[in-house]
Design a protein around this motif. Structure first.
Motif, PDB file in Angstrom:
ATOM      1  N   GLY A  10       0.853  -1.194   0.000  1.00  0.00           N
ATOM      2  CA  GLY A  10       0.000   0.000   0.000  1.00  0.00           C
ATOM      3  C   GLY A  10       0.877   1.228   0.000  1.00  0.00           C
ATOM      4  N   THR A  11       0.459   2.246   0.745  1.00  0.00           N
ATOM      5  CA  THR A  11       1.210   3.500   0.797  1.00  0.00           C
ATOM      6  C   THR A  11       1.566   3.829   2.234  1.00  0.00           C
ATOM      7  N   LEU A  12       2.852   4.161   2.455  1.00  0.00           N
ATOM      8  CA  LEU A  12       3.267   4.638   3.768  1.00  0.00           C
ATOM      9  C   LEU A  12       2.939   6.124   3.839  1.00  0.00           C
ATOM     10  N   LEU A  13       2.263   6.516   4.890  1.00  0.00           N
ATOM     11  CA  LEU A  13       1.879   7.903   5.114  1.00  0.00           C
ATOM     12  C   LEU A  13       2.637   8.361   6.350  1.00  0.00           C
ATOM     13  N   PHE A  14       3.492   9.375   6.182  1.00  0.00           N
ATOM     14  CA  PHE A  14       4.303   9.886   7.282  1.00  0.00           C
ATOM     15  C   PHE A  14       3.569  11.081   7.890  1.00  0.00           C
ATOM     16  N   VAL A  15       3.260  10.972   9.190  1.00  0.00           N
ATOM     17  CA  VAL A  15       2.378  11.923   9.859  1.00  0.00           C
ATOM     18  C   VAL A  15       3.045  12.506  11.098  1.00  0.00           C
ATOM     19  N   TYR A  16       2.763  13.778  11.363  1.00  0.00           N
ATOM     20  CA  TYR A  16       3.117  14.422  12.625  1.00  0.00           C
ATOM     21  C   TYR A  16       1.801  14.698  13.336  1.00  0.00           C
ATOM     22  N   GLU A  66      -3.066   1.279   9.204  1.00  0.00           N
ATOM     23  CA  GLU A  66      -2.379   0.552  10.280  1.00  0.00           C
ATOM     24  C   GLU A  66      -1.153   1.338  10.720  1.00  0.00           C
ATOM     25  N   LEU A  67      -0.972   1.492  12.026  1.00  0.00           N
ATOM     26  CA  LEU A  67       0.207   2.151  12.582  1.00  0.00           C
ATOM     27  C   LEU A  67       1.382   1.185  12.510  1.00  0.00           C
ATOM     28  N   VAL A  68       2.455   1.568  11.815  1.00  0.00           N
ATOM     29  CA  VAL A  68       3.602   0.668  11.682  1.00  0.00           C
ATOM     30  C   VAL A  68       4.838   1.152  12.450  1.00  0.00           C
ATOM     31  N   VAL A  80      -1.382   2.656   4.584  1.00  0.00           N
ATOM     32  CA  VAL A  80      -2.728   2.808   4.046  1.00  0.00           C
ATOM     33  C   VAL A  80      -2.859   1.839   2.880  1.00  0.00           C
ATOM     34  N   ARG A  81      -3.918   1.051   2.862  1.00  0.00           N
ATOM     35  CA  ARG A  81      -4.112   0.045   1.817  1.00  0.00           C
ATOM     36  C   ARG A  81      -4.728   0.665   0.559  1.00  0.00           C
TER      37      ARG A  81
END
Length: 93
Positions: A10-16, A66-68, A80-81
């Motif tokens: 899926g896609t890794l989403l980098f969040v603050y 999902e929190l990785v 994110v799928r």
């Protein structure tokens, strides 16, 4: 975009994350950190802010989130799928 990375799952989403906000919302892109800034109402106690973040983004994106990485940090990596293009489109960025 720095805050998105396409993977085979899926896609890794980098969040603050900013906990204890007045409402759940996406504030925008934090250029300095290279992350998407998200505010959540829940406090950072007992994983409440993490659960709120995952639930908020799942509903917003209409996909499994999902929190990785970053369970105890404000900087979090979420899987994110969806494809990166779909995530970008649904976030209106």
């Amino acid at each position: 975009m720095k805050f998105l990375k396409e993977t085979k799952d899926g896609t890794l989403l980098f969040v603050y994350v900013q906990p204890k906000a007045k409402k759940n919302e996406i504030e925008g892109i934090d250029e300095w950190r290279g992350r998407l800034k998200v505010r959540v109402k829940a406090p950072p106690v007992g994983g409440k802010a993490n659960k709120e973040l995952v639930k908020f983004l799942s509903k917003l994106l209409g996909a499994e989130v999902e929190l990785v990485r970053g369970e105890t940090s404000r900087e979090k990596d979420l899987l994110v799928r969806l494809s990166a293009e779909e995530v970008r489109r649904k976030l209106n960025l």
